[in-house]
Design a protein around this motif. Structure first.
Motif, PDB file in Angstrom:
ATOM      1  N   UNK A  88       0.874  -1.173   0.125  1.00  0.00           N
ATOM      2  CA  UNK A  88       0.075   0.104   0.031  1.00  0.00           C
ATOM      3  C   UNK A  88       0.837   1.366   0.071  1.00  0.00           C
ATOM      4  N   UNK A  89       2.067   1.495   0.717  1.00  0.00           N
ATOM      5  CA  UNK A  89       2.890   2.524   0.608  1.00  0.00           C
ATOM      6  C   UNK A  89       3.456   2.596  -0.623  1.00  0.00           C
ATOM      7  N   UNK A  90       3.758   1.503  -1.350  1.00  0.00           N
ATOM      8  CA  UNK A  90       4.463   1.791  -2.602  1.00  0.00           C
ATOM      9  C   UNK A  90       3.493   1.872  -3.650  1.00  0.00           C
ATOM     10  N   UNK A  91       2.281   1.220  -3.764  1.00  0.00           N
ATOM     11  CA  UNK A  91       1.482   1.374  -4.941  1.00  0.00           C
ATOM     12  C   UNK A  91       0.198   2.135  -4.772  1.00  0.00           C
ATOM     13  N   UNK A  92      -0.260   2.460  -3.336  1.00  0.00           N
ATOM     14  CA  UNK A  92      -1.431   3.070  -3.229  1.00  0.00           C
ATOM     15  C   UNK A  92      -2.297   2.313  -2.381  1.00  0.00           C
ATOM     16  N   UNK A  93      -3.426   3.062  -1.808  1.00  0.00           N
ATOM     17  CA  UNK A  93      -4.134   2.523  -0.682  1.00  0.00           C
ATOM     18  C   UNK A  93      -5.025   1.135  -1.493  1.00  0.00           C
ATOM     19  N   UNK A  94      -5.199   1.610  -2.690  1.00  0.00           N
ATOM     20  CA  UNK A  94      -6.128   0.487  -3.787  1.00  0.00           C
ATOM     21  C   UNK A  94      -5.510  -0.766  -4.000  1.00  0.00           C
ATOM     22  N   UNK A  95      -4.317  -0.815  -3.831  1.00  0.00           N
ATOM     23  CA  UNK A  95      -3.538  -2.219  -3.920  1.00  0.00           C
ATOM     24  C   UNK A  95      -3.284  -2.851  -2.292  1.00  0.00           C
ATOM     25  N   UNK A  96      -2.873  -4.132  -2.435  1.00  0.00           N
ATOM     26  CA  UNK A  96      -2.375  -4.760  -1.232  1.00  0.00           C
ATOM     27  C   UNK A  96      -2.894  -6.094  -1.233  1.00  0.00           C
ATOM     28  N   UNK A  97      -3.028  -6.777  -0.122  1.00  0.00           N
ATOM     29  CA  UNK A  97      -3.818  -8.119  -0.042  1.00  0.00           C
ATOM     30  C   UNK A  97      -5.150  -8.106   0.067  1.00  0.00           C
ATOM     31  N   UNK A  98      -5.787  -9.278  -0.298  1.00  0.00           N
ATOM     32  CA  UNK A  98      -7.249  -9.773  -0.045  1.00  0.00           C
ATOM     33  C   UNK A  98      -7.188 -11.105   0.497  1.00  0.00           C
ATOM     34  N   UNK A  99      -7.659 -11.341   1.505  1.00  0.00           N
ATOM     35  CA  UNK A  99      -7.732 -12.672   1.994  1.00  0.00           C
ATOM     36  C   UNK A  99      -9.146 -13.227   2.449  1.00  0.00           C
ATOM     37  N   UNK A 152     -11.275 -25.491   5.865  1.00  0.00           N
ATOM     38  CA  UNK A 152     -11.282 -25.619   4.533  1.00  0.00           C
ATOM     39  C   UNK A 152      -9.980 -25.074   3.876  1.00  0.00           C
ATOM     40  N   UNK A 153      -9.555 -23.966   4.614  1.00  0.00           N
ATOM     41  CA  UNK A 153      -8.293 -23.647   3.627  1.00  0.00           C
ATOM     42  C   UNK A 153      -8.113 -21.937   3.530  1.00  0.00           C
ATOM     43  N   UNK A 154      -7.246 -21.481   3.091  1.00  0.00           N
ATOM     44  CA  UNK A 154      -7.043 -19.950   2.798  1.00  0.00           C
ATOM     45  C   UNK A 154      -6.607 -19.472   1.737  1.00  0.00           C
ATOM     46  N   UNK A 155      -7.177 -18.517   1.110  1.00  0.00           N
ATOM     47  CA  UNK A 155      -6.704 -17.925  -0.175  1.00  0.00           C
ATOM     48  C   UNK A 155      -6.194 -16.677   0.108  1.00  0.00           C
ATOM     49  N   UNK A 156      -4.865 -16.187  -0.230  1.00  0.00           N
ATOM     50  CA  UNK A 156      -4.642 -14.706  -0.317  1.00  0.00           C
ATOM     51  C   UNK A 156      -4.174 -14.097  -1.765  1.00  0.00           C
ATOM     52  N   UNK A 157      -4.873 -13.208  -2.054  1.00  0.00           N
ATOM     53  CA  UNK A 157      -4.807 -12.335  -3.414  1.00  0.00           C
ATOM     54  C   UNK A 157      -3.856 -11.221  -3.360  1.00  0.00           C
ATOM     55  N   UNK A 158      -2.760 -11.157  -4.044  1.00  0.00           N
ATOM     56  CA  UNK A 158      -1.868  -9.906  -4.116  1.00  0.00           C
ATOM     57  C   UNK A 158      -2.114  -9.193  -5.358  1.00  0.00           C
ATOM     58  N   UNK A 159      -2.626  -7.899  -5.245  1.00  0.00           N
ATOM     59  CA  UNK A 159      -2.818  -6.899  -6.173  1.00  0.00           C
ATOM     60  C   UNK A 159      -1.879  -5.875  -6.355  1.00  0.00           C
ATOM     61  N   UNK A 160      -1.186  -5.781  -7.448  1.00  0.00           N
ATOM     62  CA  UNK A 160      -0.269  -4.793  -7.738  1.00  0.00           C
ATOM     63  C   UNK A 160      -0.664  -4.113  -9.016  1.00  0.00           C
ATOM     64  N   UNK A 161      -0.294  -2.975  -9.471  1.00  0.00           N
ATOM     65  CA  UNK A 161      -0.330  -2.403 -10.777  1.00  0.00           C
ATOM     66  C   UNK A 161       0.196  -2.959 -11.934  1.00  0.00           C
ATOM     67  N   UNK A 162      -0.169  -2.878 -13.053  1.00  0.00           N
ATOM     68  CA  UNK A 162       0.360  -3.716 -14.208  1.00  0.00           C
ATOM     69  C   UNK A 162       1.379  -2.978 -14.728  1.00  0.00           C
ATOM     70  N   UNK A 163       1.548  -1.546 -14.902  1.00  0.00           N
ATOM     71  CA  UNK A 163       2.366  -0.635 -15.605  1.00  0.00           C
ATOM     72  C   UNK A 163       3.120  -0.212 -14.405  1.00  0.00           C
TER      73      UNK A 163
END
Length: 601
Positions: free
Chosen positions: A566-577, A583-594
């Protein structure tokens, strides 16, 4: 004279204020610009020539040192092979000329040649011609030119020596050379039996010209210059420009200069253009390292500088004429105060405050200046605070990855594998551990390609798979089109470590870890999923609370990664869990494409 001065003085006094300002400041404004332009032109030219000369001096020393190292390695290889082949071929009963190949001896000789190439990578290929005329090559294609080799001038030249290392000229050959269009530099050595003094054979070691010219290309100082190496006859023996190889130096003027100079620098007019020539001796082979650089290309920026200064002079003149029409005592003082404050601001003083005495345009300007300084101070403080946090997170993350217990456990695994005689697993685990820490450090870089991050993940999983082979399996599915995207280093490893230690390891049956990467709109999404024990809704809701008392290493790692993103790319990016208990856990990492903060090089 006095009368003339009096008339001039009276005439000046009677002129308008804007005329007085123009008459006083126009010469003071334009004269320094012209002087500055002339001085800048002379100083810039001299500095560029000096810098280029110094760069050649420094680079040439490095180039010659590296080339000497290559040649010394080739000679060391020849000396080593002389001893080893003596041991192999110095048998009491030599093989007669009419006998067929002795297969064990053939294998022993070619093995020695192959090992020499591994130890001395600067040598491209090696051939040995024994006393019976049989050829042993580091590559099979070298063994098919027996008659040509025995009848060659190179063979006769080395046969005439007494066992010393002899360098043959750079040349193109159709024998003992894989590519007939590429020159090679060959080292020859006549081998004798140490015990009896009998002739054992001739050794040829080839160094490709590409190897030498790659050093010239790598050490090239400027885009306008070129390095090349010439021999005593004035022929180019090494150059990044392959069209010039084994040809005389193009310019007769340059060729004459090269032949008569050894270690010097000079400016010569060649084909109507000034060239900066520099030369350094390469005594080991009687060669010379030459650099030729066009002065016009070095000083290409001078013309634009001159036009820029002229444009500045014209703009300043126009501004002085227009500004002189509006000057008055009413606005002069506020302008002076503002200029003084701007000067302090330019020097780094952010504590300046202008006094606002009026509500006219100058008053609004002063208010705006004060507000700008206040916001700038706040912005700088925020930037410094965020950078400090980013560095603290990064340092904490790296320290957590280079923690002793992970290293100790891995070393214990390596020891256990070695004890069991699983040498291949030992090698693979050691290599994975070294590569893991190498990427973790990344030469101080903050961003690396996703390809490097995935390679680091594979190294980490390779180690953990050996330790916990009965705990989990894993699968990696990354879209190849996103492998060159840059990402914060050590983003995925903490998530995978968390999945192994707090998800998969805690259950009794074999689990699975899945890592996927794909493009979603203008984002890159990396998914880390496990079918482990999962988390409850309460645990999930408190996962990113920094100040909770029960925060452990698992929460710290996820929190650290999330905050860095979030500090590097902005508050709209980061982790979603997303996690479900049992049953288990899924973590999504969101970063900008460009995102391209860091690039190669």
């Amino acid at each position: 004279m006095n009368k003339l001065l009096h008339l001039v003085s009276d005439g000046f006094k009677n002129k308008k204020i804007r005329s007085k300002i123009m008459l006083i400041y126009m010469p003071l404004l334009l004269l320094p610009l012209f002087v500055l332009g002339y001085a800048a032109n002379a100083i810039y030219s001299k500095a560029i020539i000096h810098q280029t000369t110094q760069s050649f001096t420094d680079n040439s020393a490095l180039i010659i040192d590296r080339l000497n190292g290559m040649l010394t390695n080739a000679e060391s290889s020849a000396n080593m092979l002389a001893l080893n082949l003596n041991r192999i071929l110095g048998a009491p009963k030599p093989v007669a000329e009419d006998e067929t190949y002795d297969l064990p001896r053939y294998n022993a000789v070619t093995t020695e040649l192959a090992l020499a190439l591994v130890v001395f990578p600067d040598v491209e290929s090696i051939a040995f011609v024994d006393h019976a005329g049989r050829i042993y090559g580091s590559d099979v294609w070298m063994e098919g030119y027996k008659d040509t080799v025995l009848a060659s001038q190179a063979y006769e030249t080395i046969m005439a020596t007494n066992g010393v290392n002899k360098w043959l000229p750079m040349e193109k050959r159709h024998y003992l050379s894989k590519d007939t269009n590429k020159p090679v530099l060959t080292l020859g050595k006549h081998l004798y039996d140490i015990g009896s003094g009998n002739h054992l054979g001739i050794l040829f070691l080839n160094v490709r010209e590409d190897t030498l010219s790659s050093v010239l290309k790598e050490m090239k100082g400027t885009s306008a210059g070129q390095y090349f190496i010439v021999n005593q006859q004035g022929f180019v023996v090494s150059s990044p420009d392959k069209e010039k190889l084994l040809q005389p130096v193009e310019s007769e003027h340059v060729q004459a200069w090269v032949k008569t100079h050894y270690d010097s620098t000079d400016i010569q007019v060649i084909d109507g253009e000034q060239q900066l020539l520099a030369i350094r001796s390469f005594p080991q082979l009687g060669w010379k390292l030459v650099s030729a650089t066009s002065l016009r290309s070095l000083t290409a920026g001078l013309e634009s500088l001159q036009w820029t200064l002229l444009a500045i002079a014209l703009l300043c003149s126009v501004a002085a004429i227009i500004g002189s029409s509006y000057l008055s005592n009413v606005i002069a003082l506020p302008i002076v105060e503002l200029a003084r404050s701007m000067k302090g601001f330019r020097e780094g003083d952010l504590n300046i405050q202008l006094k606002v005495a009026t509500r006219d345009e100058m008053g609004y300007l002063a208010l705006g200046f004060n507000e700008m300084l206040r916001r700038l101070k706040e912005l700088l403080e925020n930037v410094m605070r965020e950078q400090r946090q980013k560095r603290e997170y990064e340092l904490a993350l790296i320290q957590s990855q280079i923690k002793p217990h992970f290293l100790y456990n891995t070393l214990d695994v390596i020891y256990a594998l070695s004890t069991m005689g699983r040498n291949t697993d030992v090698q693979r685990t050691t290599k994975a551990l070294a590569d893991f820490y190498r990427v973790s450090l990344s030469g101080g870089r903050e961003h690396i390609r996703l390809e490097e991050e995935i390679r680091n993940v594979k190294d980490y999983l390779a180690i953990q798979q050996i330790r916990y082979s009965d705990v989990f399996t894993y699968e990696i599915d990354i879209d190849k089109s996103i492998l060159q995207v840059y990402i914060l280093k050590l983003t995925l490893q903490p998530l995978i470590e968390n999945a192994i230690y707090h998800g998969l390891k805690e259950q009794t049956q074999m689990g699975k870890l899945l890592i996927k990467g794909y493009r979603s709109g203008n984002r890159i999404v990396i998914e880390v999923a496990d079918d482990g024990v999962g988390m409850s809704e309460d645990q999930l809701s408190r996962l990113f609370q920094e100040d909770r008392e029960d925060a452990g290493h698992s929460s710290f790692g996820l929190l650290n990664v999330n905050n860095r993103l979030k500090l590097t790319y902005g508050s709209q990016y980061g982790l979603q869990i997303e996690s479900h208990l049992g049953k288990g856990t899924v973590v999504w990492v969101n970063v900008p494409d460009d995102y391209r903060e860091e690039r190669d090089g």
